[in-house]
Structures are given as C-alpha cells and as structure tokens.
Scaffold this motif. Sequence first.
Motif, PDB file in Angstrom:
ATOM      1  N   ARG A 195       0.680  -1.434   0.095  1.00 34.08           N
ATOM      2  CA  ARG A 195       0.061   0.019  -0.117  1.00 34.08           C
ATOM      3  C   ARG A 195       0.851   1.261  -0.026  1.00 34.08           C
ATOM      4  O   ARG A 195       0.490   2.368  -0.534  1.00 34.08           O
ATOM      5  CB  ARG A 195      -0.730   0.072   1.114  1.00 34.08           C
ATOM      6  CG  ARG A 195      -1.937  -1.146   1.107  1.00 34.08           C
ATOM      7  CD  ARG A 195      -3.273  -0.831   1.933  1.00 34.08           C
ATOM      8  NE  ARG A 195      -4.119  -1.896   1.829  1.00 34.08           N
ATOM      9  CZ  ARG A 195      -4.391  -3.109   2.051  1.00 34.08           C
ATOM     10  NH1 ARG A 195      -3.647  -3.264   3.339  1.00 34.08           N
ATOM     11  NH2 ARG A 195      -5.244  -3.935   1.858  1.00 34.08           N
ATOM     12  N   GLY A 204       1.492   2.147  -3.496  1.00 37.89           N
ATOM     13  CA  GLY A 204       0.493   2.818  -4.224  1.00 37.89           C
ATOM     14  C   GLY A 204      -0.307   1.529  -4.787  1.00 37.89           C
ATOM     15  O   GLY A 204      -1.477   1.750  -5.472  1.00 37.89           O
ATOM     16  N   GLN A 222      -4.865   1.230  -4.772  1.00 39.57           N
ATOM     17  CA  GLN A 222      -5.406   2.577  -4.514  1.00 39.57           C
ATOM     18  C   GLN A 222      -5.209   3.083  -6.059  1.00 39.57           C
ATOM     19  O   GLN A 222      -4.421   2.910  -6.727  1.00 39.57           O
ATOM     20  CB  GLN A 222      -5.019   3.318  -3.545  1.00 39.57           C
ATOM     21  CG  GLN A 222      -3.564   3.384  -3.494  1.00 39.57           C
ATOM     22  CD  GLN A 222      -2.968   3.830  -2.281  1.00 39.57           C
ATOM     23  OE1 GLN A 222      -3.094   4.916  -1.764  1.00 39.57           O
ATOM     24  NE2 GLN A 222      -2.337   2.872  -1.686  1.00 39.57           N
ATOM     25  N   THR A 259      -3.897   6.097  -8.896  1.00 45.50           N
ATOM     26  CA  THR A 259      -2.699   6.813  -8.863  1.00 45.50           C
ATOM     27  C   THR A 259      -2.839   8.051  -8.848  1.00 45.50           C
ATOM     28  O   THR A 259      -1.791   8.695  -8.767  1.00 45.50           O
ATOM     29  CB  THR A 259      -1.891   6.189 -10.160  1.00 45.50           C
ATOM     30  OG1 THR A 259      -2.796   6.529 -11.031  1.00 45.50           O
ATOM     31  CG2 THR A 259      -1.802   4.795 -10.306  1.00 45.50           C
ATOM     32  N   LYS A 260      -4.014   8.561  -8.802  1.00 47.61           N
ATOM     33  CA  LYS A 260      -4.224  10.072  -8.857  1.00 47.61           C
ATOM     34  C   LYS A 260      -4.095  10.630 -10.224  1.00 47.61           C
ATOM     35  O   LYS A 260      -3.889  11.963 -10.435  1.00 47.61           O
ATOM     36  CB  LYS A 260      -3.731  10.862  -7.571  1.00 47.61           C
ATOM     37  CG  LYS A 260      -4.039  10.427  -6.303  1.00 47.61           C
ATOM     38  CD  LYS A 260      -3.148  11.162  -5.306  1.00 47.61           C
ATOM     39  CE  LYS A 260      -3.613  10.726  -3.882  1.00 47.61           C
ATOM     40  NZ  LYS A 260      -2.716  11.597  -2.809  1.00 47.61           N
ATOM     41  N   SER A 275      -8.631   0.838  -9.373  1.00 45.86           N
ATOM     42  CA  SER A 275      -7.914   0.872  -8.113  1.00 45.86           C
ATOM     43  C   SER A 275      -7.183  -0.219  -7.748  1.00 45.86           C
ATOM     44  O   SER A 275      -6.085  -0.273  -7.092  1.00 45.86           O
ATOM     45  CB  SER A 275      -8.445   1.358  -7.153  1.00 45.86           C
ATOM     46  OG  SER A 275      -9.686   0.259  -6.508  1.00 45.86           O
ATOM     47  N   GLN A 323       0.228   1.218 -12.226  1.00 41.12           N
ATOM     48  CA  GLN A 323       0.484   1.086 -10.719  1.00 41.12           C
ATOM     49  C   GLN A 323       1.572   0.599 -10.546  1.00 41.12           C
ATOM     50  O   GLN A 323       2.460   0.804  -9.645  1.00 41.12           O
ATOM     51  CB  GLN A 323      -0.694   0.160 -10.174  1.00 41.12           C
ATOM     52  CG  GLN A 323      -1.997   0.817  -9.966  1.00 41.12           C
ATOM     53  CD  GLN A 323      -3.016  -0.013  -9.148  1.00 41.12           C
ATOM     54  OE1 GLN A 323      -3.097  -1.056  -9.564  1.00 41.12           O
ATOM     55  NE2 GLN A 323      -3.829   0.760  -8.158  1.00 41.12           N
ATOM     56  N   HIS A 348       4.264   2.885 -11.518  1.00 39.09           N
ATOM     57  CA  HIS A 348       4.514   3.851 -10.362  1.00 39.09           C
ATOM     58  C   HIS A 348       5.158   3.288  -9.282  1.00 39.09           C
ATOM     59  O   HIS A 348       6.164   4.081  -8.719  1.00 39.09           O
ATOM     60  CB  HIS A 348       3.239   4.112  -9.765  1.00 39.09           C
ATOM     61  CG  HIS A 348       2.830   5.147  -8.857  1.00 39.09           C
ATOM     62  ND1 HIS A 348       1.860   5.230  -7.998  1.00 39.09           N
ATOM     63  CD2 HIS A 348       3.551   6.343  -8.813  1.00 39.09           C
ATOM     64  CE1 HIS A 348       2.153   6.218  -7.457  1.00 39.09           C
ATOM     65  NE2 HIS A 348       3.185   6.906  -7.863  1.00 39.09           N
ATOM     66  N   ALA A 349       4.867   1.977  -8.914  1.00 40.09           N
ATOM     67  CA  ALA A 349       5.572   1.537  -7.784  1.00 40.09           C
ATOM     68  C   ALA A 349       7.093   1.473  -7.918  1.00 40.09           C
ATOM     69  O   ALA A 349       8.024   1.662  -6.998  1.00 40.09           O
ATOM     70  CB  ALA A 349       5.081   0.137  -7.435  1.00 40.09           C
ATOM     71  N   LEU A 393       8.282   8.325  -3.802  1.00 36.71           N
ATOM     72  CA  LEU A 393       7.155   7.860  -4.790  1.00 36.71           C
ATOM     73  C   LEU A 393       6.413   9.020  -5.298  1.00 36.71           C
ATOM     74  O   LEU A 393       6.128   9.887  -4.645  1.00 36.71           O
ATOM     75  CB  LEU A 393       6.182   7.071  -3.939  1.00 36.71           C
ATOM     76  CG  LEU A 393       4.521   6.448  -4.749  1.00 36.71           C
ATOM     77  CD1 LEU A 393       5.334   5.666  -5.815  1.00 36.71           C
ATOM     78  CD2 LEU A 393       3.798   5.973  -3.725  1.00 36.71           C
ATOM     79  N   SER A 405       3.686  11.126  -7.565  1.00 36.57           N
ATOM     80  CA  SER A 405       2.160  10.796  -8.371  1.00 36.57           C
ATOM     81  C   SER A 405       2.712  10.811  -9.788  1.00 36.57           C
ATOM     82  O   SER A 405       3.040  12.028 -10.521  1.00 36.57           O
ATOM     83  CB  SER A 405       1.084  11.751  -7.924  1.00 36.57           C
ATOM     84  OG  SER A 405       0.729  11.571  -6.595  1.00 36.57           O
TER      85      SER A 405
END
Length: 562
Positions: A371, A374, A377, A379-380, A388, A417, A420-421, A431, A433
């Motif tokens: 979590r 990210g 959930q 990623t915005k 998500s 995701q 991103h991670a 991290l 966004s």
Amino acid sequence: MAKLTISKSWRYYFITFVIVAVISLLIYKLIHMQTVEYDKLKKEGDNRSERTVVSKAYRGMISDRNGKPLAISTPVDSIWVDPFFVKADDPKFLKILDLLDLSQDKRTSITERVKAREGKSGFIYLKRQISPYLAQQVKMMDVKGVKVEREFKRFYPDAEVMAHVVGFTNIDDKGQEGIELQYDSYLTGKDGKYSIHRDLKGGVARKNDDDIAIEHGNDITLSIDCKIQYITYKYLKEGVINNNAVAGSAVIIDVKTGEVLAMVNYPSYNPNNMYDATPEKRRNRVLTDVYEPGSVIKPFTAIAGMESGKYDVNTIVDTSPGYYKLNGSPVRDFRNYGEMDLRHILMKSSNVGISRIVLSIDANALADTLRKFGFGQMTKIGFPGERSGYVPSPRKWGDFPLATLSFGYGMNATALQIAHAYSAIANGGKLISPTLLKRNENEDASGFQVINSEIAKKMVDMLTSVVEGVGGTSSKARISQYHVAGKTGTVRKAIAGGYALDSYTVTFVGITPSSNPRIVIVVVVDDPKGEAYGGGSAAAPIFAQIAEHVLIVMGVPADKEK
C-alpha cells in the motif's frame, strides 16, 4: 310615399349599425392585441424576424510535451434549413438533398420533418461536418431558408498511436474518452452570440446590441513525447503479433518527475474513423485492466523483509527441496535451488525462497509495503476508467494465501500501478504521483519517501543482477549500451473456478539506466501463444527494443563500457 321613406330609413340604420359594429370590433381587436395578446404576438413576430447568430468557439488544442499537435479542431460546415421559408417539394430544395448525397432513410426523415413544419420557423439539420467545397456549392444555389453554419471537427494526426491517451469527441465536439473526456470542460470554449432582425426578404434589418463575446477553449500540453510514444507502439505491436497474443500494453514513466512519456495499447483504433472502434479496442488497458501481476511483486516482498531487519542482500534462505506444503497446498519452484541469498532468490525468481521470507515476518508487513507503493488505490492520474486494483486485507490471510501473495497471486493491479511503484524504487524510495500533463520546471514533484534510500539502492542493484547476472531470468531484456534492472512476471489467467492451464498474462518491468535511473518501462502481453510464453521470453524482448531506442531519443548517456 310613407312606405318608401320607412324602407330607406331601415336600410340606413342597418348599414350604419353594421359599419359601427365592424369598426367597434376592429377597435376591440386592436386593443386586445395590444394588451392581452401582446406578448404572444410579439413572440410570434420575433420568431419570424429575429435570429440569434452563433459564432462557434473552437476546442482547445492538445499537444505533446514538445508542442506537436495531437488533437486539432479543423473548420467544417453544416447545412440546416428553416421550414418557414422552404416547402418539402420545392425542386431547388430537393436538388440540395441530391447534392448532399443523403441516404434514402435520412432523406425521407428530413422531408417529412420539413413538411410537418412548413410555414413555421424552425431548425433542421440536413447534413453536418461537410467539406468546404460542398458547402460552397450549397451556398451558390442560393435557396432561401437553407443555411450554412461553420463548425469544427476534431482531427487526430497520430491516429491509433495516440488514441488511448487522447481519446476522441463526438459529432457535437464533446469529449467521449481519454484526455478529451477528462478535460472536456477545460478544452471546450464558449460560443459567441448576437441577435439580428431580418426584413421580409431575409436580409438584415438591424443588429441588436446584445453581443456575448466568444471564448475559445484552452490548450493542453501532455507529458507524452510523440517520438517515444511511436517507438513504444511500434515495438509493442510487433511483439503482440509475433507472439500471437490477444493484446499488449506498455507505459513509460520518467523516474525523476513522474511524467508519463508513453502509454500505448495494441490493438488500437483510429479516432478519425470510428467504424471499427469496438469497446475492446478503445479500452486503455494500462489503466483499466487489472490482473494478478505475479513475480514482479517479489521485489516488494523482499523490501518488506529488508525493512523488518531480518534480511539483507546476502541473507541466506534454504529453499530445499524446491517445494513445500502449506495447509495441504504446494508452493513450488522450477527446480531445487538449495540455499540462496536474497539476490539469487530474485535472480531465480524462487517462489519458495520469497514465501519463506514473508512467512517469517509480521503478517501485516507485506500489506503495508504494497500500500505504501500505491497498490490497491488510484494513482491520482485522474484518467477516466482507471481502476484501483486490489490488495486483500491481512485478516483474510492464512499462511498459504500470504505465501502466494508474496509472488503476486491473490491481488491485482494495473500496468500503471506497477510502473508507479517501480519508479519509487528507481527514485531512491520516493514515490511521485504520475501525471499525463507536462510538469513545469517550478512545479513540485518531490514526492514522499516510502522506503529508505539505501534499501531502494540495494534493490536496484539486485534487480540489475536479475537481468545481467549469470542465470538471471531476464537476460533477454539486456541492451547494448545501457545497464538494466528488471523483473519478469508470468501468471496463469484467472477463470471461473480457478486458473487456465494454457493461458497467461506476462509482464516485464525495467529500470534503465540502472546506474542512474531515468525511466521505468512496463510491458504486459496478454495470452502469448507458443513455447516462449513467459515474461522473460515474450515481454522482455519487447522492453529491450523499446528501451534502447527511447534512451537514444532522450539523449541519455550510455552507462556501459564498450
């Protein structure tokens, strides 16, 4: 003589009465029209003489990070008719319908609507978004009541290469998918308006002083680089076709800024011609498709172990005899790897080794780590349709579900995701966004620290061994001029009642150059066919082709000695 006088007198009074009655009736009618019926009659008169002229605002342009147009509004014309001036059987009107080459159903519908409203003011489209040449031909016919209106049509120069990011608009220029939908209100302008009164011949008698100024839409600059997007699409498409796969996705993130430099899917569609744009083709799989990621989750399990203080790069784990059972269910490796340190557990992608690590630390540690990076959930990024993903609650875990989660089963995530991670690992544990909009130089993209920078650095080093070490599972991801850190993932596709025996989703995630990370690339291939179906065989070679070309385009200095 008396009878004649009486007869004349009667006629005189009768005629006088009729004249007075008629005059009285007219006066009453005039008074009634000027009082009781005034509003109604004024409205009817205005409907026949007053027109609102609209000046169409054009939609804002969408461009890539270097200013190359990705979505442009080009002027087109639409033809409409006011039935007050036109009869449905007028030869000139019928000739215009011929000129517009309407289908029989459309032609019938229009003539019926015009006939139903003959003599009444109205607005009926004949044909929208036609060429200027055809519109000029209609103008030259000079048929009263047939009007040419300027509109704008969206054009997408990069067609299917950029389709899933940019999206498209409908015939009314309203965003339907992608950036066009996400920023529809920002891109949409406000039409200008003013009213005029026409004379009996249809000319302008006067212009009213009630103008509303036109406001054109705002432009948007994306983080996407067109050259990088094209390279990514080209090699993803080739890879999907060569592997006889169902589909594929790829995304590239700038490690330092969080900017998405490329986001592609295949198969794609042409937003300039939507005839075969099925929902399946329009789906931006990078954000909308969740799947069990498999072994690409192992580095995060290793991070949880390192954060516990029980494990480091050289910590030995016994994986003998290559399998074991938990609650009657087996955890297996490809073969018996014996005793291995953490680096080699990742290099060999050992299920037994990584699951023994997760079972030896706090049960909540892995969920917390996932979590923090990210997973589970949004990623915005704000893109329409983004999913998500899912990370199960620790209270639902037994030993076997926790063990399988350590190598990427029992959860799901999107390709974005995962990228991103991994970008946080590449960025020293920070991290950031992700964004599809170009970031300004002064914009804060510092992100927040999710793991210790030393742990992140050690993980990049271990993932470099996965690609470049002897016996690593990702040797096909190597590129000639740059060091690569990465991880493969191969999972059976979930079906009703379990997992498919011969259907896989395969992934490769790469960080490059690993000596000074600049980009993270995720490649996902859906259901490759043939013997070489694993992530190291199907996805890693696609990554290698993309990465080598992209780094050169970006001007990143080579970090390998020749």
